[in-house]
Design a protein around this motif. Sequence first.
Motif, PDB file in Angstrom:
ATOM      1  N   ALA A 363       0.926  -1.016  -0.024  1.00  0.00           N
ATOM      2  CA  ALA A 363       0.000  -0.179   0.015  1.00  0.00           C
ATOM      3  C   ALA A 363       0.889   1.371  -0.067  1.00  0.00           C
ATOM      4  CB  ALA A 363      -1.007  -0.187   1.233  1.00  0.00           C
ATOM      5  N   THR A 364       1.594   1.719  -1.032  1.00  0.00           N
ATOM      6  CA  THR A 364       2.548   2.626  -1.058  1.00  0.00           C
ATOM      7  C   THR A 364       1.802   3.908  -1.132  1.00  0.00           C
ATOM      8  OG1 THR A 364       2.734   2.404  -3.538  1.00  0.00           O
ATOM      9  CG2 THR A 364       4.248   1.166  -2.285  1.00  0.00           C
ATOM     10  N   GLY A 365       0.742   4.025  -1.798  1.00  0.00           N
ATOM     11  CA  GLY A 365      -0.131   5.128  -1.706  1.00  0.00           C
ATOM     12  C   GLY A 365      -0.733   5.672  -0.479  1.00  0.00           C
ATOM     13  N   GLN A 366      -1.199   4.867   0.291  1.00  0.00           N
ATOM     14  CA  GLN A 366      -1.697   5.002   1.884  1.00  0.00           C
ATOM     15  C   GLN A 366      -0.538   5.441   2.585  1.00  0.00           C
ATOM     16  OE1 GLN A 366      -3.748   1.981   3.559  1.00  0.00           O
ATOM     17  NE2 GLN A 366      -4.171   2.998   5.447  1.00  0.00           N
ATOM     18  N   ALA A 367       0.549   4.837   2.487  1.00  0.00           N
ATOM     19  CA  ALA A 367       1.716   4.898   3.189  1.00  0.00           C
ATOM     20  C   ALA A 367       2.355   6.224   2.917  1.00  0.00           C
ATOM     21  CB  ALA A 367       2.831   4.042   3.210  1.00  0.00           C
ATOM     22  N   ASP A 389      15.804   2.956   1.587  1.00  0.00           N
ATOM     23  CA  ASP A 389      16.579   2.013   0.983  1.00  0.00           C
ATOM     24  C   ASP A 389      15.639   1.655  -0.336  1.00  0.00           C
ATOM     25  OD1 ASP A 389      14.009  -0.179   1.735  1.00  0.00           O
ATOM     26  OD2 ASP A 389      14.836   0.950   3.546  1.00  0.00           O
ATOM     27  N   ARG A 390      16.221   0.800  -1.166  1.00  0.00           N
ATOM     28  CA  ARG A 390      15.646   0.601  -2.570  1.00  0.00           C
ATOM     29  C   ARG A 390      14.040  -0.086  -2.492  1.00  0.00           C
ATOM     30  NH1 ARG A 390      15.930  -3.513  -6.600  1.00  0.00           N
ATOM     31  NH2 ARG A 390      16.155  -2.774  -8.609  1.00  0.00           N
ATOM     32  N   GLN A 391      13.996  -1.081  -1.682  1.00  0.00           N
ATOM     33  CA  GLN A 391      12.892  -1.707  -1.713  1.00  0.00           C
ATOM     34  C   GLN A 391      11.456  -0.970  -0.883  1.00  0.00           C
ATOM     35  OE1 GLN A 391      12.895  -5.957  -0.263  1.00  0.00           O
ATOM     36  NE2 GLN A 391      13.788  -6.452  -2.230  1.00  0.00           N
ATOM     37  N   THR A 392      12.053   0.211  -0.209  1.00  0.00           N
ATOM     38  CA  THR A 392      10.830   1.335   0.220  1.00  0.00           C
ATOM     39  C   THR A 392      10.817   2.363  -0.327  1.00  0.00           C
ATOM     40  OG1 THR A 392      11.471  -0.017   2.124  1.00  0.00           O
ATOM     41  CG2 THR A 392      10.291   2.080   2.534  1.00  0.00           C
ATOM     42  N   VAL A 393      11.802   3.124  -0.694  1.00  0.00           N
ATOM     43  CA  VAL A 393      11.759   4.429  -0.867  1.00  0.00           C
ATOM     44  C   VAL A 393      11.057   4.578  -2.433  1.00  0.00           C
ATOM     45  CG1 VAL A 393      13.988   4.704  -2.068  1.00  0.00           C
ATOM     46  CG2 VAL A 393      12.929   6.595  -1.112  1.00  0.00           C
ATOM     47  N   TYR A 394      11.566   3.988  -3.384  1.00  0.00           N
ATOM     48  CA  TYR A 394      10.810   4.152  -4.730  1.00  0.00           C
ATOM     49  C   TYR A 394       9.186   4.154  -4.664  1.00  0.00           C
ATOM     50  CZ  TYR A 394      15.635   4.343  -6.361  1.00  0.00           C
ATOM     51  OH  TYR A 394      16.829   4.455  -6.613  1.00  0.00           O
ATOM     52  N   GLY A 395       8.823   3.057  -3.941  1.00  0.00           N
ATOM     53  CA  GLY A 395       7.296   2.870  -4.087  1.00  0.00           C
ATOM     54  C   GLY A 395       6.708   4.021  -3.461  1.00  0.00           C
ATOM     55  N   ILE A 396       7.144   4.532  -2.211  1.00  0.00           N
ATOM     56  CA  ILE A 396       6.781   5.824  -1.544  1.00  0.00           C
ATOM     57  C   ILE A 396       6.861   7.146  -2.161  1.00  0.00           C
ATOM     58  CG2 ILE A 396       6.508   6.990   0.576  1.00  0.00           C
ATOM     59  CD1 ILE A 396       5.771   4.061   0.966  1.00  0.00           C
ATOM     60  N   GLY A 397       7.846   7.183  -2.901  1.00  0.00           N
ATOM     61  CA  GLY A 397       8.295   8.245  -3.511  1.00  0.00           C
ATOM     62  C   GLY A 397       7.377   8.662  -4.816  1.00  0.00           C
ATOM     63  N   ILE A 398       7.412   7.682  -5.604  1.00  0.00           N
ATOM     64  CA  ILE A 398       6.359   7.867  -6.836  1.00  0.00           C
ATOM     65  C   ILE A 398       5.044   8.013  -6.543  1.00  0.00           C
ATOM     66  CG2 ILE A 398       8.210   6.746  -8.272  1.00  0.00           C
ATOM     67  CD1 ILE A 398       6.510   4.181  -8.589  1.00  0.00           C
ATOM     68  N   ALA A 399       4.622   7.398  -5.564  1.00  0.00           N
ATOM     69  CA  ALA A 399       3.306   7.402  -5.180  1.00  0.00           C
ATOM     70  C   ALA A 399       3.000   8.886  -4.462  1.00  0.00           C
ATOM     71  CB  ALA A 399       2.748   6.259  -4.047  1.00  0.00           C
ATOM     72  N   ALA A 400       3.852   9.503  -3.908  1.00  0.00           N
ATOM     73  CA  ALA A 400       3.626  10.987  -3.350  1.00  0.00           C
ATOM     74  C   ALA A 400       3.567  11.785  -4.224  1.00  0.00           C
ATOM     75  CB  ALA A 400       4.890  11.037  -2.372  1.00  0.00           C
ATOM     76  N   GLY A 401       3.628  11.637  -5.564  1.00  0.00           N
ATOM     77  CA  GLY A 401       3.358  12.533  -6.680  1.00  0.00           C
ATOM     78  C   GLY A 401       4.726  12.930  -7.301  1.00  0.00           C
ATOM     79  N   GLU A 403       6.030  16.107  -7.585  1.00  0.00           N
ATOM     80  CA  GLU A 403       6.771  17.098  -6.816  1.00  0.00           C
ATOM     81  C   GLU A 403       7.892  16.815  -6.229  1.00  0.00           C
ATOM     82  OE1 GLU A 403       3.685  16.289  -6.018  1.00  0.00           O
ATOM     83  OE2 GLU A 403       2.608  17.889  -7.520  1.00  0.00           O
ATOM     84  N   GLY A 404       8.026  15.690  -5.412  1.00  0.00           N
ATOM     85  CA  GLY A 404       9.112  15.136  -4.934  1.00  0.00           C
ATOM     86  C   GLY A 404       9.808  14.081  -5.665  1.00  0.00           C
ATOM     87  N   ASP A 405      11.291  13.843  -5.492  1.00  0.00           N
ATOM     88  CA  ASP A 405      12.003  13.066  -6.284  1.00  0.00           C
ATOM     89  C   ASP A 405      12.268  11.979  -5.324  1.00  0.00           C
ATOM     90  OD1 ASP A 405      13.441  11.930  -8.265  1.00  0.00           O
ATOM     91  OD2 ASP A 405      15.098  13.384  -8.166  1.00  0.00           O
ATOM     92  N   SER A 406      12.769  10.670  -5.734  1.00  0.00           N
ATOM     93  CA  SER A 406      13.224   9.707  -4.877  1.00  0.00           C
ATOM     94  C   SER A 406      14.365   9.031  -5.426  1.00  0.00           C
ATOM     95  CB  SER A 406      11.778   8.670  -4.975  1.00  0.00           C
ATOM     96  OG  SER A 406      11.317   8.331  -6.053  1.00  0.00           O
ATOM     97  N   MET A 407      15.106   8.548  -4.376  1.00  0.00           N
ATOM     98  CA  MET A 407      16.475   8.135  -4.745  1.00  0.00           C
ATOM     99  C   MET A 407      16.983   7.203  -3.511  1.00  0.00           C
ATOM    100  SD  MET A 407      18.774   7.892  -6.787  1.00  0.00           S
ATOM    101  CE  MET A 407      18.483   9.201  -7.915  1.00  0.00           C
ATOM    102  N   THR A 408      17.643   5.892  -3.714  1.00  0.00           N
ATOM    103  CA  THR A 408      18.182   5.369  -2.459  1.00  0.00           C
ATOM    104  C   THR A 408      19.731   6.191  -2.304  1.00  0.00           C
ATOM    105  OG1 THR A 408      19.635   4.009  -4.160  1.00  0.00           O
ATOM    106  CG2 THR A 408      17.516   2.956  -3.348  1.00  0.00           C
TER     107      THR A 408
END
Length: 483
Positions: A363-367, A389-401, A403-408
């Motif tokens: 549930a990356t979107g809800q998180a 970390d890789r298995q966490t940040v990209y899912g949350i990052g892209i779901a957040a919209g 505007e924000g970037d995501s990267m390990t």
Amino acid sequence: MVLVAFALLLPVLLAALVFPTPLYDTRELVAWGRHFPLVTPVHPPVMVWVGGVVDLLFGPSGTAIVFVNQICLAIGLAYLYAILRLLVERTMAAYMIALTAASFYVVFGPLSWALNADILQLTSWPAVLYHFLRGRSTDRWLHWILLGVWAAIAALTKYNALVLFIGMAAGVLAVPSFRSCLRRPGFYVAALVGVLLFLPHVIAALKVGTTIHYGERHFTGFGSVPNTARRLGWLVVGYLPLLIPGAIVLATAVARRMVIWRVPRFAEGSDELKFVVVVNAAMFALLTVMIVGFGLEYIARYGAPFAELSVLTLAPLFSWAADKRDAVMRQTAQSLGALYAVLAIMASVIYIFFASHSGLQEATGQAARLVLADWNSRYKCGPAYFLGDRQTVYGIGIAAGPEGDSMTIEFIPKARWFDARKLAAQGAVLIYTLPQVPDSFAAEFPDLPMSEEKQISVPVLRTHTGKTKEYFYRFVAPKACGG
């Protein structure tokens, strides 16, 4: 055709109903694709470009990503069919395409590897081979130009396209009638088009070095006999997901005398058949040399494009027994259609009621919404980045919209688009499940303080097991706006 359509659409249906979240590799390429870079920290850029386009049009939807992936596979299958029509009669070509489409790789692979470089090669490699064959036979400029375009796409998807090009070069040299291509202006126009399209990436890759260094890491030198044997075993296994269950169906049809199996003499084949046989043999031999002599670290999923092109050498071995064609086609469609329908229903029931997939149902979107709500209650701007970390940040990052970037954190020095000033000005969210992430961030940015650690827990999607997933996060306060 119904079986092909069913096999291509089944992963889309499973993504929509049961597995809505893209898996880790796909999340990463979407995050990077928002920048449309010429060079990435590890791979050539085509897969992130495709991911970026899908994200731009549809957002980070797992269903949309799998759907676009299947469109790409359909294009590759269409090219494969066009090549088969040069080698075998129409109905056998269609039958071989149906067996290829109704393979474990095409049906189940996209849920894990949608838009990944290995699966996108199933689009570009048949296109390269087809336009070369048609350019050689017709000498039309359209085929030569498209050969150059598709060759550049193949190379920009993954560097192992070089293995295909070397295999084709071996075919040109081995088959006398193909050597005339070397005297055609169109052949050199194709090479020029390919080089010009590939050149900007080469310049960027030489300047940055990330993709080249990542490729070099796959060669470890001559290893022990058991280790080499293991890698050679993966080379063989890599062909199986795309060739099974088609091989089982054909073996059954041959045993029942409904399909005739015959190995013709090499000299009896057409020049086109000789060429594709040499290409496949040369590629396999080259991979063997790379594994044994240079210690190529080979894994099974690398084998998909090689297995796809091997269909071209296998199809001419089979022909219809008298008056058995329609029965074979009907029984194949029914049996494989029933097989995948049963497997899809079983997987759906298991993962909806009895099990869960921590990645495909995350549930990356809800998180992301929970974390952003906490951020927005404190700060008036940002966050600029989601880091972790890789298995966490990209899912949350892209779901957040967008505007924000995501990267390990480990890829920050290798990502040309990362802006440390933007990080300091607009802040960041550290989101992670691995406990070493805060220490890694502190080592990379010792002057940027972090907030105390918080924790959230969200239920996994589309399952009644009650499973939840926990995330830990900290804030790096933005300097550009007050809290």
